[in-house]
Scaffold this active site. Structure first.
Site, PDB file in Angstrom:
ATOM      1  N   GLU A   1      92.887  29.444  57.021  1.00 45.32           N
ATOM      2  CA  GLU A   1      93.190  28.221  56.281  1.00 45.32           C
ATOM      3  C   GLU A   1      94.274  27.383  56.963  1.00 45.32           C
ATOM      4  OE1 GLU A   1      91.850  29.592  51.790  1.00 45.32           O
ATOM      5  OE2 GLU A   1      93.852  30.162  52.472  1.00 45.32           O
TER       6      GLU A   1
ATOM      7  N   GLY B   1      86.173  29.288  44.920  1.00 41.57           N
ATOM      8  CA  GLY B   1      84.854  29.529  44.346  1.00 41.57           C
ATOM      9  C   GLY B   1      84.552  28.425  43.335  1.00 41.57           C
TER      10      GLY B   1
ATOM     11  N   MET C   1      93.005  32.131  44.138  1.00 42.44           N
ATOM     12  CA  MET C   1      93.934  33.239  43.885  1.00 42.44           C
ATOM     13  C   MET C   1      95.418  32.900  44.126  1.00 42.44           C
ATOM     14  SD  MET C   1      91.523  36.337  45.361  1.00 42.44           S
ATOM     15  CE  MET C   1      92.521  37.647  44.690  1.00 42.44           C
ATOM     16  N   GLU C   2      95.738  31.619  44.347  1.00 40.35           N
ATOM     17  CA  GLU C   2      97.144  31.271  44.658  1.00 40.35           C
ATOM     18  C   GLU C   2      97.683  30.031  43.958  1.00 40.35           C
ATOM     19  OE1 GLU C   2      94.804  31.523  47.211  1.00 40.35           O
ATOM     20  OE2 GLU C   2      95.230  33.636  47.635  1.00 40.35           O
TER      21      GLU C   2
ATOM     22  N   ASP D   1      82.075  29.421  48.058  1.00 46.37           N
ATOM     23  CA  ASP D   1      81.101  30.272  47.352  1.00 46.37           C
ATOM     24  C   ASP D   1      81.038  29.827  45.894  1.00 46.37           C
ATOM     25  OD1 ASP D   1      83.892  31.910  47.539  1.00 46.37           O
ATOM     26  OD2 ASP D   1      82.964  32.179  45.579  1.00 46.37           O
TER      27      ASP D   1
HETATM   28  N1  ADE Z   1      88.482  31.949  46.742  1.00 48.61           N
HETATM   29  C1  ADE Z   1      87.289  31.576  47.234  1.00 48.61           C
HETATM   30  N2  ADE Z   1      86.291  32.122  46.536  1.00 48.61           N
HETATM   31  C2  ADE Z   1      86.857  32.863  45.564  1.00 48.61           C
HETATM   32  C3  ADE Z   1      86.345  33.670  44.525  1.00 48.61           C
HETATM   33  N3  ADE Z   1      85.027  33.828  44.352  1.00 48.61           N
HETATM   34  N4  ADE Z   1      87.224  34.304  43.714  1.00 48.61           N
HETATM   35  C4  ADE Z   1      88.554  34.146  43.889  1.00 48.61           C
HETATM   36  N5  ADE Z   1      89.087  33.401  44.861  1.00 48.61           N
HETATM   37  C5  ADE Z   1      88.252  32.751  45.693  1.00 48.61           C
END
Ligand code: ADE
Length: 229
Positions: free
Chosen positions: A13, A79, A173-174, A197
């Site tokens: 990143e 995501g 996640m951050e 995703d």
């Molecule tokens: N970052 C990118 N895709 C993610 C996902 N599916 N879950 C958590 N963090 C992500």
């Protein structure tokens, strides 16, 4: 002169950013590397935190308190929850929440702890800069709530629950950890994510396949923003 922090969670990143910096100087601090440099004459400090809210908190705090940054831009992947978002699409957070924060046993809503707030807003001026850059580049830019948690979500039901509970369009996640740090320290901040995703059963395969390309889309956009700040 203003000093801009640019933060990611993973090497992929920030790699497209540090390769574009002038006057690069690497500083080791708190078991991490901080890349000081300049971009188009603007002072920047770039770092990846490692994955998750705890590491993100440490890095955001260090960028502000140790390196003296007065603005923080986060670049990375997410995501998708919203069906409007597809791989490579960009989303900016207008607010961030913690989907895994749960003291509902005491009658509080999901994502809330006393003296906190469920959804922490991002800086409006930085969002305006992003919209200007998107317009100039002819890129669609979605704005919405991003939900953060210490979980890689690869499950349709969990993703739907997060979307419904927090009105979130994407998850990662951050971001909410950065939001807590920056809002507490009164530093304007901005969270940008490109979709890697759809947080469903294919998420881990898609993430592996699209991490690098989506991270670069986000990083290129952030660099264009630095020129405008
Ligand atoms: N970052 C990118 N895709 C993610 C996902 N599916 N879950 C958590 N963090 C992500």
């Amino acid at each position: 002169m203003s000093k801009i922090a640019i933060m990611g969670a993973m090497p992929e990143e920030i790699e497209p950013i540090i390769t574009k910096l002038d006057d690069l100087n690497v500083v080791e601090y708190a078991a991490n590397k901080y890349y000081e440099g300049s971009y188009h004459g603007k002072k920047v400090v770039v770092a990846y935190s490692k994955i998750g809210k705890v590491f993100a908190t440490l890095t955001a705090t260090s960028l502000i308190e140790k390196f003296g940054c007065d603005t923080l831009l986060f670049s990375g992947v997410a995501g998708a929850i919203s069906e409007d978002l597809h791989i490579g699409d960009l989303i900016i957070a207008d607010g961030l929440c913690q989907h895994d924060l749960d003291i509902t046993a005491f009658g509080h809503p999901y994502g809330y702890v006393p003296e906190g707030e469920v959804c922490i807003p991002t800086d409006e001026k930085l969002r305006e800069v992003a919209k200007k850059v998107a317009k100039a580049k002819g890129l669609p830019l979605k704005e919405g709530i991003i939900a953060t948690g210490d979980q890689f979500v690869a499950d349709h039901e969990r993703k739907e629950w997060i979307g419904k509970t927090f009105h979130a369009d994407a998850l990662e996640m951050e971001g909410a950890a950065v939001a807590v740090v920056c809002s507490s320290l009164d530093v304007p901040y901005f969270i940008l994510r490109a979709i890697s995703d759809s947080a469903d059963m294919d998420a881990s395969f898609n993430f592996d396949e699209f991490l690098e390309s989506s991270a670069k889309i986000s990083a290129d956009f952030i660099l264009a923003m630095v020129e405008e700040i």
